[in-house]
Design a protein around this motif. Sequence first.
Motif, PDB file in Angstrom:
ATOM      1  N   GLY A  34     -11.891  -9.509  26.841  1.00 15.92           N
ATOM      2  CA  GLY A  34     -11.459  -8.395  27.666  1.00 15.92           C
ATOM      3  C   GLY A  34     -10.571  -7.391  26.981  1.00 15.92           C
ATOM      4  O   GLY A  34     -10.142  -6.418  27.613  1.00 15.92           O
TER       5      GLY A  34
ATOM      6  N   ASP B 275     -15.764  -8.536  24.672  1.00 18.66           N
ATOM      7  CA  ASP B 275     -16.233  -8.410  26.057  1.00 18.66           C
ATOM      8  C   ASP B 275     -15.308  -9.172  26.999  1.00 18.66           C
ATOM      9  O   ASP B 275     -14.688 -10.167  26.601  1.00 18.66           O
ATOM     10  N   PRO B 276     -15.238  -8.747  28.259  1.00 19.12           N
ATOM     11  CA  PRO B 276     -14.520  -9.552  29.251  1.00 19.12           C
ATOM     12  C   PRO B 276     -15.303 -10.819  29.566  1.00 19.12           C
ATOM     13  O   PRO B 276     -16.508 -10.915  29.296  1.00 19.12           O
TER      14      PRO B 276
ATOM     15  N   ALA C 123      -7.985  -4.372  38.268  1.00 16.01           N
ATOM     16  CA  ALA C 123      -9.214  -3.848  37.668  1.00 16.01           C
ATOM     17  C   ALA C 123      -9.564  -2.487  38.248  1.00 16.01           C
ATOM     18  O   ALA C 123      -9.979  -1.578  37.529  1.00 16.01           O
TER      19      ALA C 123
ATOM     20  N   ASP D 217     -10.631  -3.145  31.225  1.00 16.48           N
ATOM     21  CA  ASP D 217     -10.795  -4.567  30.910  1.00 16.48           C
ATOM     22  C   ASP D 217      -9.538  -5.126  30.253  1.00 16.48           C
ATOM     23  O   ASP D 217      -9.112  -6.257  30.545  1.00 16.48           O
TER      24      ASP D 217
ATOM     25  N   ARG E  49      -6.795  -5.595  32.913  1.00 17.36           N
ATOM     26  CA  ARG E  49      -7.034  -6.782  33.739  1.00 17.36           C
ATOM     27  C   ARG E  49      -6.811  -8.054  32.931  1.00 17.36           C
ATOM     28  O   ARG E  49      -6.220  -9.027  33.433  1.00 17.36           O
ATOM     29  N   SER E  50      -7.246  -8.068  31.686  1.00 17.10           N
ATOM     30  CA  SER E  50      -7.059  -9.238  30.831  1.00 17.10           C
ATOM     31  C   SER E  50      -5.581  -9.552  30.648  1.00 17.10           C
ATOM     32  O   SER E  50      -5.167 -10.722  30.692  1.00 17.10           O
TER      33      SER E  50
END
Length: 311
Positions: A103, A108-109, A196, A213, A216-217
């Motif tokens: 993320g 990639d998340p 998000a 992303d 949020r991560s």
Amino acid sequence: MRIRRQLRSRAARTLLYPVIVLLVLASLTGGYETVRGAVRAGSTPGQGRLIDVDGHRLYLHCTGSGGPTVVIEPGAGLTSSDLALISPAVARETRVCVYDRAGRGWSDPSDAPQDGARIATDLHTLLQRGDEPGPYVLAGHSFGGLYALTFAARYPEEAAGLVLIDSTAPAADPPPGPAPTADPDDTMQRISALVATGGRLGLGRLLGVDSADHLRSTVDEYLLAGFSVDQAAALRTFDDKPLVVLSAGRGARPGWAASQDALAALSSTSLHRVVGGATHGSLIDDDDDAAETARGILDAVSAVRERDARP
């Protein structure tokens, strides 16, 4: 204008224009984030590789040669690029790998909760699929120290040495039985989803985070911190393997020094060095202090080599 005519309250009519401005800004920043995400998804990093790890790709960048290979975990919310002052210095003496957790950065998340156990498992898979054989010297800054400890607990044969860089301490009294695995409750999931949404509207740019992303991560990382702290406590001892603990000389909160001493006690072959004048952040982002961090990592590498050379 029609809405304005229908509003009877003067105060409501006054608030109408700020609301319109906010909606316009949300549309513009949301559109920017959408386009930016699409462009980024279709691009490839200039250095390093994207490697599939159980349905999502993680970014891995390894340089240098020799052994043991050093793997560096950045702190909470940080990426491989935040280690730019450290990894090149280490690469002059041995192989070193940095990567982006799910993320953030180029990675990639992931749909899976990113607690310490999941992060350690993903890192193990990433290194195996990236053909970067162990055993490793695992170095972790701040929260990254928790993930290094968890990796060493789950894969003891692949952890030749540890470097804990002003590391967050694991739980002093972990719960009995197996370390808990993150299973976020509904409240945590709602908070994560709200973050998000804010990220897609450009909130991350205001907070210095480069994507929705990533935002949020980072928030998820803090929401799951309790799990990660408990999971890191699974490493009760590092036996006589080389362990280097680097602590900042300034800005520590009460009890921090004692927690650093406790980390150094995990191994009978440990070195605890307080970097005078350094702060928690400057150990990775200040030229002189980052050089001390790199030196501590290389001290662990030398100790591993000496241990391996014994008959």
